[in-house]
Design a protein around this motif. Structure first.
Motif, PDB file in Angstrom:
ATOM      1  N   ASP A  14       0.801  -1.228   0.000  1.00  0.00           N
ATOM      2  CA  ASP A  14       0.000   0.000   0.000  1.00  0.00           C
ATOM      3  C   ASP A  14       0.836   1.283   0.000  1.00  0.00           C
ATOM      4  N   GLY A  89      -3.039  -5.487  -5.966  1.00  0.00           N
ATOM      5  CA  GLY A  89      -4.035  -4.936  -5.051  1.00  0.00           C
ATOM      6  C   GLY A  89      -5.246  -4.467  -5.824  1.00  0.00           C
ATOM      7  N   ASN A  90      -6.131  -3.784  -5.162  1.00  0.00           N
ATOM      8  CA  ASN A  90      -7.343  -3.305  -5.830  1.00  0.00           C
ATOM      9  C   ASN A  90      -7.076  -2.079  -6.697  1.00  0.00           C
ATOM     10  N   HIS A 125      -2.837  -9.601  -0.962  1.00  0.00           N
ATOM     11  CA  HIS A 125      -3.173  -8.199  -0.699  1.00  0.00           C
ATOM     12  C   HIS A 125      -4.258  -8.090   0.356  1.00  0.00           C
ATOM     13  N   ASP A 127      -7.787  -7.717  -0.407  1.00  0.00           N
ATOM     14  CA  ASP A 127      -9.058  -7.153  -0.857  1.00  0.00           C
ATOM     15  C   ASP A 127     -10.041  -8.254  -1.234  1.00  0.00           C
ATOM     16  N   HIS A 210      -3.885  -3.933   2.386  1.00  0.00           N
ATOM     17  CA  HIS A 210      -5.229  -3.437   2.057  1.00  0.00           C
ATOM     18  C   HIS A 210      -5.886  -2.598   3.143  1.00  0.00           C
TER      19      HIS A 210
END
Length: 256
Positions: A14, A89-90, A125, A127, A210
């Protein structure tokens, strides 16, 4: 993997490089590069657990032009023999081969188990896992839909990247700001996810990102869930020395 004596495995998540703007993100990007320089001397492996970029989309012949220093540093570390693993990740899930082909870094789209010195890890991650994160789960179905990805790639990159970057920062559902608060150990959905996984298989460590908050939560008698925090507010990362895992802090100096 058996970790050589004196070596460590590092974990980061992140960074959201590029947020809220490229210019304001540069000091944080430099700080992350300083950290990479610091760990390089004793790293046995590096795990990047997603959202390295606040937005990333790979067109067939185009990728976002920013963050070249980070990409170059990662490429050099990989070329020098350091195993690096990337979990999308998202914000950077639209990876379609660039990291593997150009940087030599394998990319994972789902959590994966690893064994280090006899300790079993589940890494991802984070998510869309567990019972919460419902709004994002609905959004992810759109993000990962092949038809919608095909439609997006036909938008000129100058327009598509600008639009997606704007939404990434402004939309709380996409950015995750709406959920960036501690829910209590019993209500943290990634901790609940870890407990469910333990009913089927033992893991010593669950390592996720996340949530943007460093966390250490016991999820079993011999199992612990760690959240790595972020490189926006906390500047925290994970370290496994072959025996124990711990979260550490890399102090940020705004003058860097």
């Amino acid at each position: 993997m058996q970790i050589p004596s004196g070596k460590k495995i590092y974990f980061s998540s992140d960074n959201h490089l590029g947020a809220p703007t490229q210019e304001l993100s540069k000091p944080r990007e430099q700080h992350f590069l300083n950290w990479l320089d610091t760990i390089e001397k004793d790293a046995a492996a590096l795990f990047l657990l997603g959202d390295l970029f606040d937005f990333w989309f790979e067109y067939k012949r185009v990728v976002p032009k920013n963050h070249v220093r980070v990409l170059g540093k990662l490429a050099t570390m990989a070329d020098n023999g350091l195993p690096i693993y990337f979990f999308v990740g998202n914000h950077d899930l639209w990876m379609f081969g660039y990291f593997e082909e150009e940087l030599g870094i394998p990319v994972f789209h789902k959590p994966k188990s690893f064994n280090f010195n006899g300790k079993k890890f589940l890494i991802g991650h984070g998510d869309g896992l567990g019972p919460g994160d419902k709004g994002y789960k609905r959004m992810k179905k759109v993000f990962t839909n092949k038809f919608f990805q095909w439609c997006f790639k036909w938008i000129h990159p100058d327009i598509g990247v600008k639009l997606a970057t704007y939404l990434s920062v402004k939309n709380k559902l996409i950015s995750g700001d709406e959920d960036a608060k501690f829910l209590g150990e019993e209500n943290e959905w990634l901790a609940q996810y870890a407990k469910r996984k333990l009913t089927k298989e033992h893991y010593d460590f669950f390592i996720f990102g996340h949530r943007h908050m460093p966390m250490t939560i016991k999820v079993g008698e011999k199992s612990t869930y760690y959240n790595l925090g972020d490189w926006i507010s906390h500047y925290t990362y994970g370290v496994f020395d072959g025996n124990d895992f711990q979260l550490e802090h890399f102090p940020f100096n705004i003058r860097e």
